[in-house]
Motif scaffolding. Structure first.
Motif, PDB file in Angstrom:
ATOM      1  N   SER A 159       0.819  -1.218   0.000  1.00 17.81           N
ATOM      2  CA  SER A 159       0.000   0.000   0.000  1.00 17.81           C
ATOM      3  C   SER A 159       0.848   1.262   0.000  1.00 17.81           C
ATOM      4  N   ASN A 160       2.072   1.184   0.554  1.00 15.57           N
ATOM      5  CA  ASN A 160       2.947   2.362   0.595  1.00 15.57           C
ATOM      6  C   ASN A 160       4.227   2.170  -0.218  1.00 15.57           C
ATOM      7  N   GLY A 161       4.188   1.251  -1.150  1.00 11.57           N
ATOM      8  CA  GLY A 161       5.365   1.011  -1.999  1.00 11.57           C
ATOM      9  C   GLY A 161       6.575   0.550  -1.210  1.00 11.57           C
ATOM     10  N   GLU A 162       6.305  -0.098  -0.051  1.00  7.83           N
ATOM     11  CA  GLU A 162       7.421  -0.472   0.838  1.00  7.83           C
ATOM     12  C   GLU A 162       8.144  -1.746   0.415  1.00  7.83           C
ATOM     13  N   MET A 210      13.258   8.970 -10.953  1.00  4.97           N
ATOM     14  CA  MET A 210      11.827   8.871 -11.255  1.00  4.97           C
ATOM     15  C   MET A 210      11.100   8.344 -10.027  1.00  4.97           C
ATOM     16  N   GLY A 211       9.891   8.805  -9.822  1.00  3.80           N
ATOM     17  CA  GLY A 211       9.122   8.284  -8.691  1.00  3.80           C
ATOM     18  C   GLY A 211       7.867   9.098  -8.460  1.00  3.80           C
ATOM     19  N   SER A 212       7.110   8.680  -7.471  1.00  3.49           N
ATOM     20  CA  SER A 212       5.876   9.373  -7.118  1.00  3.49           C
ATOM     21  C   SER A 212       5.775   9.446  -5.602  1.00  3.49           C
ATOM     22  N   ALA A 213       5.851  10.668  -5.059  1.00  5.57           N
ATOM     23  CA  ALA A 213       5.750  10.842  -3.603  1.00  5.57           C
ATOM     24  C   ALA A 213       4.347  10.480  -3.137  1.00  5.57           C
ATOM     25  N   PHE A 214       3.354  10.770  -3.980  1.00  8.66           N
ATOM     26  CA  PHE A 214       1.953  10.502  -3.625  1.00  8.66           C
ATOM     27  C   PHE A 214       1.718   9.003  -3.414  1.00  8.66           C
ATOM     28  N   LYS A 215       2.276   8.190  -4.311  1.00  8.80           N
ATOM     29  CA  LYS A 215       2.085   6.731  -4.224  1.00  8.80           C
ATOM     30  C   LYS A 215       3.255   6.031  -3.509  1.00  8.80           C
ATOM     31  N   ASN A 216       4.250   6.838  -3.076  1.00  6.30           N
ATOM     32  CA  ASN A 216       5.442   6.291  -2.408  1.00  6.30           C
ATOM     33  C   ASN A 216       6.205   5.303  -3.285  1.00  6.30           C
ATOM     34  N   GLY A 251       9.448   4.658  -5.788  1.00 10.02           N
ATOM     35  CA  GLY A 251      10.759   5.207  -6.153  1.00 10.02           C
ATOM     36  C   GLY A 251      11.451   5.926  -5.010  1.00 10.02           C
ATOM     37  N   ILE A 252      10.893   5.841  -3.807  1.00 12.32           N
ATOM     38  CA  ILE A 252      11.491   6.554  -2.657  1.00 12.32           C
ATOM     39  C   ILE A 252      12.811   5.901  -2.226  1.00 12.32           C
ATOM     40  N   GLN A 253      12.824   4.549  -2.201  1.00  6.44           N
ATOM     41  CA  GLN A 253      14.037   3.851  -1.732  1.00  6.44           C
ATOM     42  C   GLN A 253      15.250   4.121  -2.627  1.00  6.44           C
ATOM     43  N   PRO A 254      15.122   4.030  -3.962  1.00  2.00           N
ATOM     44  CA  PRO A 254      16.281   4.359  -4.811  1.00  2.00           C
ATOM     45  C   PRO A 254      16.742   5.813  -4.637  1.00  2.00           C
TER      46      PRO A 254
END
Length: 516
Positions: A9-12, A78-84, A86-89
Motif C-alpha cells: 500500500s505504501n510502496g514499501e 523517477m518516482g511518485s511521492a503521492f504513491k510512495n 521510487g522513494i528507496q532508490p
C-alpha cells in the motif's frame, strides 16, 4: 541493469527483476545516453568512453558522484511521492551521490570581526556551530531542527544563540526518522538533529560560547510592501496571533505591526507573492480566514539640503508651564554612510541641561517616523543641536521633546524633502519572439534594462523597476508570452522618484487625509 517494482500500500516492498524484453533495447539506449552525458563532465569516465572500454556500474556510479560533488551534474530520479514509489532508490542515491559533510567547504561569518568569512573544518573537535534551519509546532512546543556544522552538541549542554545573545539549555535532543523521534545523548558535526524547548527564530546560529560565528548574515533587508490584515471571525483571534508570531520566528523578513491611526494589523514583507503565501498558510495551517487590504508600498522620505531650525515651545496654563528652545540644523547624510538617522549634540555650556538632551533626541526620532510629504519615515538624516534655552521651573523632558518635534516640522520643508521608492532587481526569462512586447512593457513601467543575454531560444533580461509599478506583473507577463515567460524579483535599493510621481503621491496622501 534491473527493473524495480514497488508493491504494498505504501510502496514499501521493492521487488528487483530483469528488465522486460520489450524495454531492454530502450534501457540500453538510455544507459548509453547517460554515459555520454556524464563523460562530458568527468574526465576519468571520458577516457573509458573514448577508448571504447566497457563501463561497469561501479565506474558509472563513481563518475556520477564525482560530477555531482563538483556541481557539474544533477542526477534525477523517477518516482511518485503521492504513491510512495521510487522513494528507496532516491534515498540510496542521496547516500551514493551527495557529498558527505567533510567533502564540502562551509563558511561562517565572524561577528566579532565585522562579518569576516571563516572556513569551518566540519570536525567534531572544533567549537560548536549549529544552524536552526526549520521550526515546527510539535505536541510538546516548538521543535527546532539544527544542522551541526562543527563541534558536538550534548543533551543538558548550555548553548548560546548568537543572534539574540541568549544562553539556553538543551533539555531534549532527538534524531528524526520521518515523524518518529529517537532520543539521543549527543550529536556531532554533519548531523541534523532536533531540540525541544529552545526559543529561537529560523536562521539563528548556536555556538558553545567560545566563538561568535553566524551561518547567515545578521543584516536583514527592510520590507518593501505592506498589507492590512484582519481575521474574518472574531473567534479565531487566538489562532490569528499565534500564526503571525510563528511566521515572524520562521522568517526574519516578515514583520507584523500595528497602524497607530487605524488600529489595523499590518504585515510587511519582500513582495506581493511573499505576503500572499503567508495569508494562504494562515488559512491552511491555522484554519483562519483573513481579509486583506490593498497592498501598500513602503516609501521613504529624505532631505536634499541643509536647513536651520530655531524653535521655542512655550505654554502657560496655570501652574507649571512648558518651556523649551532648540537651535541647530538638519542635513542629509553622505551616500553609503550606513546609518539612517544620526543625532549630534554640539551644545557648548549649559544652555540646555544635559538631562534634557535624550528627550530632544527622542523627539526628533519620533518626528522622523512620519514625514510631512506622504507620512512615511524619513531616512538618511543628520540632526545637529547647537544651542537652545531652558527655564528653571517650566522646562521639562516633555517640553523639550515637543520642541524637537515642532522644530523638525518647521525646518523640514526648507530642507527640500524628496520621496524614495523601493526599486526591485527583476530578472526575466522568455522566448525571444516576445522580446519587443516585454521590453516595451518594462519601459512603460519606468524600468531600466541593465542586462540582456541569450540562453538557447530564450532571452534573459535584467532590469531595475520601481516596485509600485510591478503589481500584477505575473499575470501581465503570462498574457504577453502565452504563459512561457517567468520572472524573479528581489529588493535592490530605495531611490528618488521623479517630480511628477512625487506630486501624484503627495496629492493622493492629501486626499486621503482630507477624507479621514
Amino acid at each position: 541493469m534491473k527493473a524495480y517494482y514497488f508493491h504494498g500500500s505504501n510502496g514499501e516492498k521493492v521487488v528487483t527483476e530483469d528488465i522486460p524484453p520489450n524495454l531492454e533495447e530502450l534501457a540500453q539506449e538510455k544507459r548509453r545516453e547517460l554515459v555520454e552525458v556524464v563523460s562530458e563532465v568527468d574526465d576519468k569516465l571520458a577516457e573509458l568512453f573514448l577508448s571504447d572500454e566497457p563501463i561497469s556500474a561501479t565506474d558509472l556510479e563513481e563518475a556520477i558522484r564525482r560530477a555531482t560533488v563538483a556541481r557539474k551534474f544533477v542526477p534525477v530520479f523517477m518516482g511518485s511521492a503521492f504513491k510512495n514509489k521510487g522513494i528507496q532508490p532516491l534515498l540510496d542515491g542521496v547516500l551514493s551521490y551527495l557529498p558527505c559533510p567533510t567533502e564540502v567547504s562551509n563558511h561562517a561569518l565572524d561577528q566579532s570581526k565585522n562579518e569576516e568569512k571563516v572556513t569551518l573544518t566540519g570536525s567534531p573537535a572544533g567549537p560548536l556551530v549549529a544552524l536552526a534551519f526549520k521550526l515546527e509546532e510539535g505536541r510538546f512546543g516548538q521543535l527546532t531542527y539544527l544542522r551541526i556544522y562543527e563541534g558536538i552538541i550534548k543533551k543538558g549542554d548550555f548553548i548560546i544563540n548568537i543572534n539574540t545573545g541568549k544562553k539556553v539549555k538543551v533539555p531534549r535532543l532527538v534524531r528524526m526518522h520521518s515523524n518518529e523521534m529517537e532520543d539521543i545523548q549527543q550529536a556531532h558535526a554533519g548531523q541534523i538533529v532536533a531540540v525541544f524547548g529552545v526559543d529561537c527564530a529560523s536562521g539563528d546560529t548556536f555556538t558553545d560560547g567560545s566563538v561568535r560565528y553566524t551561518m547567515t548574515s545578521m543584516s536583514v533587508p527592510e520590507p518593501v510592501m505592506s498589507l492590512a490584515i484582519s481575521a474574518v471571525s472574531k473567534d479565531s483571534g487566538g489562532n490569528f496571533s499565534k500564526a503571525l508570531n510563528r511566521f515572524q520566528k520562521e522568517d526574519p523578513t516578515f514583520r507584523v505591526g500595528l497602524d497607530p491611526e487605524s488600529g489595523q494589523t499590518i504585515i510587511s514583507g519582500m513582495g506581493e507573492l511573499h505576503l500572499d503565501i503567508y495569508v494562504e498558510r494562515m488559512r491552511r495551517e491555522y484554519k483562519v480566514d483573513a481579509t486583506v487590504g490593498k497592498p501598500r508600498v513602503n516609501f521613504r522620505e529624505t532631505i536634499t539640503q541643509r536647513a536651520e531650525f530655531d524653535y521655542l515651545h512655550k505654554k502657560q496654563s496655570g501652574g507649571q508651564g512648558q518651556y523649551g528652545r532648540v537651535i541647530g540644523y538638519v542635513e542629509p547624510l553622505p551616500p553609503g554612510s550606513g546609518a539612517k538617522f544620526e543625532f549630534e549634540n554640539m551644545l557648548v555650556g549649559q544652555a540646555i541641561p544635559s538631562n534634557f538632551v535624550p528627550a530632544i533626541e527622542k523627539g526628533f526620532k519620533e518626528a522622523a517616523n512620519s514625514g510631512s510629504l506622504i507620512g512615511h519615515p524619513v531616512e538618511n538624516i543628520r540632526i545637529v543641536l547647537t544651542d537652545g534655552a531652558s527655564h528653571a521651573v517650566d522646562s521639562s523632558e516633555l517640553a523639550f521633546k515637543l520642541a524637537a518635534i515642532y522644530a523638525f516640522r518647521q525646518c523640514y520643508t526648507t530642507a527640500k524633502p524628496v520621496i524614495l521608492e523601493p526599486v526591485m532587481l527583476v530578472e526575466l526569462k522568455f522566448p525571444t519572439e516576445f522580446q519587443g512586447s516585454v521590453t516595451g512593457d518594462i519601459n512603460k513601467r519606468k524600468g531600466m534594462i541593465v542586462g540582456n543575454d541569450q540562453e538557447g531560444d530564450d532571452c534573459v533580461i535584467t532590469a531595475h523597476v520601481p516596485l509600485n509599478n510591478m503589481f500584477g506583473y505575473s499575470t501581465a507577463l503570462r498574457s504577453m508570452t502565452q504563459g512561457k515567460g517567468e520572472f524573479t524579483m528581489e529588493y535592490l535599493e530605495h531611490s528618488q522618484v521623479s517630480q511628477d510621481v512625487q506630486t501624484q503621491l503627495v496629492n493622493a496622501y492629501k486626499a486621503t487625509k482630507a477624507t479621514d
